[in-house]
Design a protein around this motif. Structure first.
Motif, short mmCIF file in Angstrom:
data_model
loop_
_atom_site.label_atom_id
_atom_site.label_comp_id
_atom_site.label_asym_id
_atom_site.label_seq_id
_atom_site.Cartn_x
_atom_site.Cartn_y
_atom_site.Cartn_z
N VAL A 470 -8.24 -0.77 -3.63
CA VAL A 470 -8.03 0.38 -4.46
C VAL A 470 -6.73 1.10 -4.17
O VAL A 470 -6.46 1.40 -3.28
CB VAL A 470 -9.25 1.13 -4.56
CG1 VAL A 470 -8.75 2.13 -5.85
CG2 VAL A 470 -10.50 0.48 -5.09
N THR A 471 -5.69 1.02 -5.23
CA THR A 471 -4.36 1.84 -4.91
C THR A 471 -4.18 2.69 -5.92
O THR A 471 -4.47 2.61 -7.33
CB THR A 471 -3.33 0.41 -4.80
OG1 THR A 471 -3.21 0.06 -5.88
CG2 THR A 471 -3.51 -0.37 -3.73
N ASP A 472 -3.21 3.83 -5.67
CA ASP A 472 -2.85 4.59 -6.82
C ASP A 472 -1.59 5.41 -6.05
O ASP A 472 -1.78 5.95 -4.89
CB ASP A 472 -3.90 5.72 -7.08
CG ASP A 472 -3.20 6.48 -8.25
OD1 ASP A 472 -2.22 6.81 -8.40
OD2 ASP A 472 -3.99 6.86 -9.23
N THR A 473 -0.35 5.02 -6.49
CA THR A 473 0.93 5.72 -5.88
C THR A 473 0.99 6.83 -6.78
O THR A 473 1.68 6.65 -8.01
CB THR A 473 1.90 4.78 -5.74
OG1 THR A 473 1.79 3.55 -4.97
CG2 THR A 473 3.29 5.50 -5.37
N GLY A 499 -2.45 12.11 0.24
CA GLY A 499 -1.55 11.14 -0.17
C GLY A 499 -1.97 10.32 -1.06
O GLY A 499 -2.96 10.24 -1.60
N ASN A 500 -1.16 9.29 -1.20
CA ASN A 500 -1.47 8.19 -2.15
C ASN A 500 -2.74 7.18 -1.64
O ASN A 500 -3.20 7.18 -0.51
CB ASN A 500 -0.23 6.94 -2.26
CG ASN A 500 0.90 7.77 -2.44
OD1 ASN A 500 0.75 8.45 -3.58
ND2 ASN A 500 2.07 7.46 -2.21
N LEU A 501 -3.42 6.52 -2.73
CA LEU A 501 -4.50 5.82 -2.46
C LEU A 501 -3.94 4.25 -1.84
O LEU A 501 -3.12 3.84 -2.66
CB LEU A 501 -5.39 5.35 -3.56
CG LEU A 501 -6.39 6.86 -3.84
CD1 LEU A 501 -7.13 6.48 -5.07
CD2 LEU A 501 -7.09 7.08 -2.66
N ASN A 502 -4.39 3.64 -0.89
CA ASN A 502 -4.27 2.26 -0.65
C ASN A 502 -5.61 1.81 0.35
O ASN A 502 -5.34 1.70 1.40
CB ASN A 502 -2.91 2.11 0.33
CG ASN A 502 -2.70 0.78 0.14
OD1 ASN A 502 -3.49 -0.25 -0.34
ND2 ASN A 502 -1.78 0.24 1.27
N GLU A 503 -6.88 1.86 -0.36
CA GLU A 503 -7.99 1.95 0.37
C GLU A 503 -8.54 0.58 0.27
O GLU A 503 -8.51 -0.16 -0.85
CB GLU A 503 -8.95 2.94 -0.30
CG GLU A 503 -8.45 4.48 0.35
CD GLU A 503 -8.20 4.48 1.80
OE1 GLU A 503 -9.27 4.32 2.32
OE2 GLU A 503 -7.26 4.79 2.34
N THR A 504 -9.60 0.05 1.25
CA THR A 504 -10.34 -1.08 1.26
C THR A 504 -11.83 -0.57 1.01
O THR A 504 -12.43 0.17 1.51
CB THR A 504 -10.40 -1.93 2.51
OG1 THR A 504 -9.06 -2.22 2.79
CG2 THR A 504 -11.26 -3.22 2.49
N ALA A 505 -12.43 -1.12 -0.19
CA ALA A 505 -13.73 -0.69 -0.62
C ALA A 505 -14.51 -2.01 -0.96
O ALA A 505 -14.07 -2.94 -0.81
CB ALA A 505 -13.66 0.04 -2.15
N VAL A 537 -6.94 -2.06 -9.13
CA VAL A 537 -8.22 -2.69 -8.13
C VAL A 537 -7.85 -4.20 -7.98
O VAL A 537 -7.49 -4.82 -9.14
CB VAL A 537 -9.54 -2.45 -8.60
CG1 VAL A 537 -9.85 -3.10 -9.98
CG2 VAL A 537 -10.47 -2.58 -7.55
N ALA A 538 -8.01 -4.70 -6.75
CA ALA A 538 -7.74 -6.02 -6.55
C ALA A 538 -8.68 -6.69 -5.75
O ALA A 538 -9.13 -6.05 -4.57
CB ALA A 538 -6.11 -6.32 -5.88
N ALA A 539 -9.20 -7.93 -5.75
CA ALA A 539 -10.08 -8.59 -5.15
C ALA A 539 -9.32 -8.83 -3.65
O ALA A 539 -8.32 -9.21 -3.70
CB ALA A 539 -10.71 -9.90 -5.71
N ALA A 549 -6.96 -8.26 -16.63
CA ALA A 549 -6.27 -7.59 -17.38
C ALA A 549 -6.90 -5.93 -17.36
O ALA A 549 -6.11 -5.15 -17.74
CB ALA A 549 -6.68 -7.96 -18.79
N ASP A 550 -8.02 -5.98 -16.75
CA ASP A 550 -8.44 -4.77 -16.56
C ASP A 550 -8.47 -4.21 -15.13
O ASP A 550 -9.38 -3.19 -14.60
CB ASP A 550 -10.02 -4.45 -17.06
CG ASP A 550 -10.66 -5.65 -16.66
OD1 ASP A 550 -10.33 -6.48 -15.93
OD2 ASP A 550 -11.83 -5.78 -17.33
N ASN A 551 -7.51 -4.65 -14.38
CA ASN A 551 -7.27 -4.38 -12.96
C ASN A 551 -6.48 -3.20 -12.77
O ASN A 551 -6.38 -2.77 -11.66
CB ASN A 551 -7.02 -5.43 -12.06
CG ASN A 551 -8.35 -6.52 -11.81
OD1 ASN A 551 -8.90 -6.53 -12.62
ND2 ASN A 551 -7.87 -7.45 -10.95
N SER A 552 -6.01 -2.51 -13.83
CA SER A 552 -5.01 -1.36 -13.77
C SER A 552 -5.42 -0.47 -14.99
O SER A 552 -5.91 -0.85 -15.96
CB SER A 552 -3.86 -1.84 -13.80
OG SER A 552 -3.08 -2.39 -15.06
#
Length: 596
Positions: A470-473, A499-505, A537-539, A549-552
């Motif tokens: 899961v990311t969010d800059t 800070g920014n999101l760059n997380e493994t869930a 979000v990415a696998a 298409a719905d991954n952002s």
């Protein structure tokens, strides 16, 4: 001179007569006696006895320095304590034999309490004598009571036991069995001359060997039945290993009994464990058949989270029937909610069931039964799925080709997911979403794993995504961003960060993780307009996703520059006259939150 000598001689004679008279008057008499008793009449080798030995003086005079002695029998190991009474004194304690100097005044006594362990090898009787001897210069008028003897008969007791096992429940005619026969002695006494016996069944031909431990001895080896005289000290054992061939004509069952018998004069307090029997069943004569089994789900790859259908067929190619055969399939742990039905092809089976298959079936010559099993593959399953089915003939049937009595279906597992993300902020619609510079904005970012996120994306999945990213800059205008995260439906994530999101869930199927990020819009912002924020979000590795298409998700709001300007003007007075000069002071102020 002669008169002087005569007088001196008379005086000397008188003195000698007085001395002799005094010596007779001081002669000491002491009546010493001793008692010795352990309170029993029989003792057990390997047990213990406790002697009470009392020496006393009933005479008129003291007997200081008397000797009390007890040389215990060699079969005893003793320790002792002593107490005096009536002025008697003795050594307080000791071990081994008693040989003590005691003071025995008139009416005084000393009492020794001796606790002795009896050798486990002792036999016959136990005779113990204690004595008391007056010191020199003291006369004992009744010396007959200066010695006391306690006698006990020795009755050996040995708790013998025996075990007998060949380690199997069934034997094969024409094969072999190996019996382990162990005889032991739990004591407390030794058991020399013990007899070990085993008359093997007529269907057996045996040779044997024996090893003793703990001092046990036995015959090293022999053939045929066991009839051995052994020595079993307390704590010892003798173990026989008998290798026996079973007659090819043997039928029914194989029952073998071993015995341990104590020698005469030795009592066994628990005779119930003096024999042990091992019994093996002997299978009945068998008839040949050829059973086989197959299993397939018709594919080579599967997706975790989807159902799988197995076809399992057990058959008998003959030439004889195989009633009572067992068809089994213990499904892998990654398969859940398994149900099955069974159809007969000239055989019989249970019509349906759930869970693992463990079915007793009838497979006549040329007959078969077919199971259709439907299971769900766990969404978190990975790598591969191997499922094995077996068919086992009954004991009355021999299978010449057992290699085909087991079959395995293996599929490669390819995880497929449909991850989605949403991204919203807390801006009100007035009439458009607006956030003022100088305020805080809170984003709610949800990532989830489902079969279809919206009507715009096709259904996918439904596998787990154990390492989704899961990311969010956040936009560069925003500062001091911090966030928290919580999961539902099994979803897990890092609890908080900045800070920014760059997380493994971890996103199992049906799971969600929700991030709430709060950032500040600086009051110094000088440019308004739209502010876009994109979350994705990415696998993770090894997980396939076809509908991305719905991954952002983009969140947009308008940044409003909203300074609060106020103006004041005053001349400092409320009344004036014609001709007065007036001075006005005007003030313009920005109360924020943004710059004007």
């Amino acid at each position: 001179m002669k008169r002087f000598l005569s007088g001196w001689m008379s005086a000397l004679a008188c003195a000698m007569t007085f001395a002799a008279t005094a010596q007779v008057a001081t002669a000491a008499n002491a009546d010493l006696s001793i008692m010795n008793d352990d309170g029993v009449t029989a003792a057990t080798p390997g047990g213990s006895v406790s002697y009470t030995i009392t020496a006393s003086n009933l005479g008129a005079d003291d007997a200081m320095g008397s000797n009390v002695a007890d040389a215990f029998p060699a079969s005893l190991t003793c320790t002792w304590m002593c107490l005096g009474s009536g002025g008697g004194t003795c050594t307080a304690s000791g071990s081994g034999n008693i040989n003590d100097v005691a003071n025995l005044p008139n009416a005084g006594s000393v009492t020794y309490s001796a606790t002795c362990n009896v050798s486990s090898a002792a036999n016959g009787s136990l005779i113990n004598t204690a004595t008391v001897t007056a010191p020199g210069g003291v006369t004992d008028p009744t010396p007959a009571n200066n010695s006391a003897t306690d006698a006990d008969s020795l009755t050996p007791k040995a708790d013998l036991s025996i075990t007998n096992s060949d380690g199997v429940a069934a034997a094969t005619p024409g094969g072999s069995v190996t019996y382990t026969i162990a005889a032991s002695n739990a004591g407390p006494s030794d058991a020399p001359g013990t007899t070990i016996g085993d008359t093997f069944p007529a269907a057996l031909t045996c040779g044997w060997s024996c090893v003793g431990t703990g001092g046990g001895t036995c015959k090293a080896s022999g053939f045929g039945n066991i009839n051995d005289t052994v020595n079993l000290p307390s704590g010892a054992s003798a173990t026989y290993t008998a290798n026996c061939n079973v007659s090819a004509a043997a039928t029914g069952s194989l029952s073998n009994t071993a015995l341990v018998i104590a020698a005469g004069g030795i009592t066994d307090p628990t005779p119930a464990n003096n024999s042990a029997t091992d019994t093996d069943t002997l299978p009945a004569a068998t008839v040949p058949a050829n059973l086989g089994i197959t299993i397939t789900d018709g594919v080579t790859t599967m997706v975790p989270g989807t159902p799988v259908v197995y076809t399992i067929t057990a058959s008998n190619a003959g030439p004889n029937d195989a009633p009572g055969s067992i068809v089994a399939d213990t499904f892998p742990a990654t398969l859940t909610a398994c149900t099955w039905t069974c159809a007969s092809g000239n055989g019989t089976c249970t019509a349906s069931g759930s869970g693992n298959i463990n079915d007793v079936v009838n497979l006549p010559n040329g007959g078969s039964v077919t199971y259709t099993a439907t299971c769900n593959i766990a969404p978190a399953a990975t790598v591969s799925l191997a499922n094995t089915a077996t068919v086992t003939p009954p004991a009355t049937v021999s299978d010449a080709t057992p290699a085909n009595n087991s079959a395995t279906d293996t599929d490669t597992l390819t995880s497929k997911v449909n991850l989605c993300v949403t991204n919203t902020d807390n801006a009100p619609l007035n009439p458009i979403k607006t956030q003022s510079a100088g305020n805080k904005v809170t984003y709610t970012i949800k990532a989830f794993n489902t079969t279809g996120c919206s009507t715009a994306t096709p259904a996918s999945g439904p596998s787990s995504a154990p390492a989704a990213i899961v990311t969010d800059t956040f936009p560069s205008l925003l500062t001091a961003c911090t966030w928290t995260c919580s999961g539902t439906g099994g979803g897990t994530c890092t609890a908080s960060g900045s800070g920014n999101l760059n997380e493994t869930a971890n996103l199992p199927f049906g799971g969600t993780v929700t991030y709430r990020a709060t950032c500040t819009i600086p009051a110094s912002a000088t440019v308004g307009g739209l502010l876009n924020n994109t979350a994705t979000v990415a696998a993770g590795t090894g997980v396939t996703e076809t509908a991305t298409a719905d991954n952002s998700a983009i969140d947009t709001f308008t940044v409003a520059l909203t300074p609060d300007l106020t103006t004041t003007i005053t001349d400092g007075v409320t009344t004036v006259k014609t001709g007065d000069n007036l001075t006005y002071t005007a003030m313009v102020k920005n109360n924020g939150p943004t710059i004007a």
